[in-house]
Write a protein that holds these residues in place. Structure first.
Motif, PDB file in Angstrom:
ATOM      1  N   ASP A  60       0.872  -1.055  -0.086  1.00 15.92           N
ATOM      2  CA  ASP A  60      -0.028   0.015   0.017  1.00 15.92           C
ATOM      3  C   ASP A  60       0.747   1.360   0.047  1.00 15.92           C
ATOM      4  OD1 ASP A  60      -2.597  -1.102  -0.052  1.00 15.92           O
ATOM      5  OD2 ASP A  60      -2.990  -1.038   2.072  1.00 15.92           O
ATOM      6  N   GLN A  61       0.552   2.183  -0.573  1.00 20.20           N
ATOM      7  CA  GLN A  61       1.136   3.503  -0.769  1.00 20.20           C
ATOM      8  C   GLN A  61       0.594   4.381   0.340  1.00 20.20           C
ATOM      9  OE1 GLN A  61       0.979   5.154  -4.669  1.00 20.20           O
ATOM     10  NE2 GLN A  61       2.846   4.278  -5.189  1.00 20.20           N
ATOM     11  N   VAL A  62       1.068   4.773   1.288  1.00 17.62           N
ATOM     12  CA  VAL A  62       0.483   5.873   2.523  1.00 17.62           C
ATOM     13  C   VAL A  62       1.477   7.025   2.633  1.00 17.62           C
ATOM     14  CG1 VAL A  62      -0.055   3.827   3.556  1.00 17.62           C
ATOM     15  CG2 VAL A  62       2.162   4.770   3.939  1.00 17.62           C
ATOM     16  N   VAL A  63       0.837   8.011   3.021  1.00 15.93           N
ATOM     17  CA  VAL A  63       1.387   9.353   3.582  1.00 15.93           C
ATOM     18  C   VAL A  63       1.441   9.280   5.156  1.00 15.93           C
ATOM     19  CG1 VAL A  63       0.986  11.773   3.703  1.00 15.93           C
ATOM     20  CG2 VAL A  63       0.469  10.460   1.468  1.00 15.93           C
ATOM     21  N   CYS A  64       2.396   9.656   5.765  1.00 16.43           N
ATOM     22  CA  CYS A  64       2.576   9.609   7.177  1.00 16.43           C
ATOM     23  C   CYS A  64       2.313  11.102   7.659  1.00 16.43           C
ATOM     24  CB  CYS A  64       3.907   9.527   7.622  1.00 16.43           C
ATOM     25  SG  CYS A  64       4.431   7.782   7.183  1.00 16.43           S
ATOM     26  N   VAL A  65       1.270  11.123   8.597  1.00 18.48           N
ATOM     27  CA  VAL A  65       0.880  12.351   9.265  1.00 18.48           C
ATOM     28  C   VAL A  65       1.535  12.522  10.566  1.00 18.48           C
ATOM     29  CG1 VAL A  65      -1.003  13.938  10.027  1.00 18.48           C
ATOM     30  CG2 VAL A  65      -1.221  12.289   7.968  1.00 18.48           C
ATOM     31  N   PHE A  66       2.057  13.796  11.054  1.00 17.16           N
ATOM     32  CA  PHE A  66       2.884  13.817  12.103  1.00 17.16           C
ATOM     33  C   PHE A  66       1.948  13.986  13.405  1.00 17.16           C
ATOM     34  CE2 PHE A  66       2.705  18.404  10.892  1.00 17.16           C
ATOM     35  CZ  PHE A  66       2.483  18.956  11.988  1.00 17.16           C
ATOM     36  N   VAL A  67       0.778  14.076  13.460  1.00 17.26           N
ATOM     37  CA  VAL A  67      -0.200  14.084  14.524  1.00 17.26           C
ATOM     38  C   VAL A  67      -1.042  12.608  14.541  1.00 17.26           C
ATOM     39  CG1 VAL A  67      -1.808  15.214  15.826  1.00 17.26           C
ATOM     40  CG2 VAL A  67      -0.027  16.411  14.780  1.00 17.26           C
ATOM     41  N   PRO A  68      -0.822  11.795  14.914  1.00 14.84           N
ATOM     42  CA  PRO A  68      -1.857  10.618  14.992  1.00 14.84           C
ATOM     43  C   PRO A  68      -3.021  10.975  15.687  1.00 14.84           C
ATOM     44  CG  PRO A  68      -0.184  10.226  16.670  1.00 14.84           C
ATOM     45  CD  PRO A  68       0.105  11.494  16.041  1.00 14.84           C
ATOM     46  N   SER A  69      -4.030  10.388  15.310  1.00 10.84           N
ATOM     47  CA  SER A  69      -5.474  10.671  15.916  1.00 10.84           C
ATOM     48  C   SER A  69      -5.802   9.284  16.454  1.00 10.84           C
ATOM     49  CB  SER A  69      -6.293  11.187  15.098  1.00 10.84           C
ATOM     50  OG  SER A  69      -6.480  10.787  13.925  1.00 10.84           O
ATOM     51  N   CYS A  70      -6.640   9.383  17.761  1.00  7.92           N
ATOM     52  CA  CYS A  70      -7.196   8.129  18.325  1.00  7.92           C
ATOM     53  C   CYS A  70      -8.468   7.752  17.850  1.00  7.92           C
ATOM     54  CB  CYS A  70      -7.020   8.310  19.756  1.00  7.92           C
ATOM     55  SG  CYS A  70      -8.231   9.455  20.585  1.00  7.92           S
TER      56      CYS A  70
END
Length: 294
Positions: A7-17
């Motif tokens: 899978d191609q993904v983008v990492c975001v620097f604020v994870p969300s619960c």
């Protein structure tokens, strides 16, 4: 979200619960467990998966991607599976969602309005492109670097001003007959914030995406909030909803409505990372991408 190998993904620097009050209100950028984990250098679940021998290594904002391999929480990832190069997809993890999001999510720039962007790094230039995409009739770029001002003009800025000039606020107010509807400060510098608030018209909105030193203070004439009905707002990660915004922004780039790929200035190897930081410090580059070659 289910992920599969490849899978191609983008990492975001604020994870969300997905469960705290900000997440429940549709504001995942303000996720409380995510902020706590980032502050403590852990994954959002509290674990640490990086080690040097017996020593634990913190997870920088849950991503720690200056490496050939990374261990991240699925709460940090957005699946995109787009027919785009990794170099272009990497643009969407920080600067684009912050700059464009500040325009469309936080300030909600209206069609036909006037906009000024103060600070023309990756976030500022993304905000500039976001304002153009939102239909602003006037998009003014302000910076201390003439090369950045030239780049802003090439991207569609309708006017540019160098904020080294002592009367830059008066210049912009004269050019706009009183100031702009929306001003965006993206440098995280108090002097830039002074300019942003100063060029905002009566009844206008000043929005900052900057993250200055915690001890730095910004002051302004208190009475102007009431007597001039000015609005002052903060925008963290562009008030984004990553699962919604990142795919939307990617599609807008692919159709030419949000050409953030023009901000890609350098592609370097991991071995050149220190030189990359030097290039950023020099202020003449927009987005520098590290390509992990096997």
């Amino acid at each position: 979200m289910n992920f599969q190998p490849g899978d191609q993904v983008v990492c975001v620097f604020v994870p969300s619960c997905g469960h705290c009050i900000p997440c429940a209100e549709g504001r995942p950028a303000l996720c409380e467990p995510g902020a706590k984990a980032n502050g403590e250098g852990t994954l959002i679940g509290g674990g640490v998966r990086l080690h040097a021998g017996d020593e634990k290594i913190g997870h920088h904002v849950g991503v720690s991607a200056f490496s050939e391999y990374a261990v991240v929480s699925q709460n940090t990832l957005v699946k995109v599976n787009e027919d785009l190069s990794f170099e272009k997809l990497a643009l969407f993890g920080c600067a684009v969602i912050t700059g464009v999001g500040a325009v469309v999510n936080t300030a909600k720039v209206q069609l036909g309005s006037t906009v000024a962007v103060i600070g023309l790094g990756g976030i500022g230039l993304s905000a500039l492109l976001g304002a153009i995409a939102a239909g602003a009739r006037e998009v003014i770029a302000i910076d201390i670097n003439d090369k950045k001002l030239e780049q802003a003009k090439s991207l569609g800025a309708t006017a540019v001003f160098n904020s080294k000039e002592a009367d830059v606020i008066d210049q912009v107010k004269a050019y706009t007959s009183g100031g702009v509807d929306y001003a965006f400060e993206t440098a995280g510098v108090v002097q830039a914030m002074d300019v942003a608030y100063g060029v905002t018209k009566r009844g206008g909105t000043t929005t900052t995406t900057g993250l200055p030193h915690p001890q730095h203070q910004f002051s302004f004439p208190y009475v102007t909030l009431t007597a001039e009905e000015k609005t002052l707002k903060g925008s963290y990660v562009g008030s984004c909803v990553p699962l919604r915004d990142i795919p939307n922004y990617i599609q807008m780039m692919k159709t030419g409505k949000l050409p953030v790929d023009k901000l890609l200035s350098n592609i370097i190897s991991l071995d050149e990372i220190n030189e990359g930081f030097d290039l950023l410090a020099a202020g003449d580059n927009s987005r520098i991408i590290i390509k992990m070659d096997n």
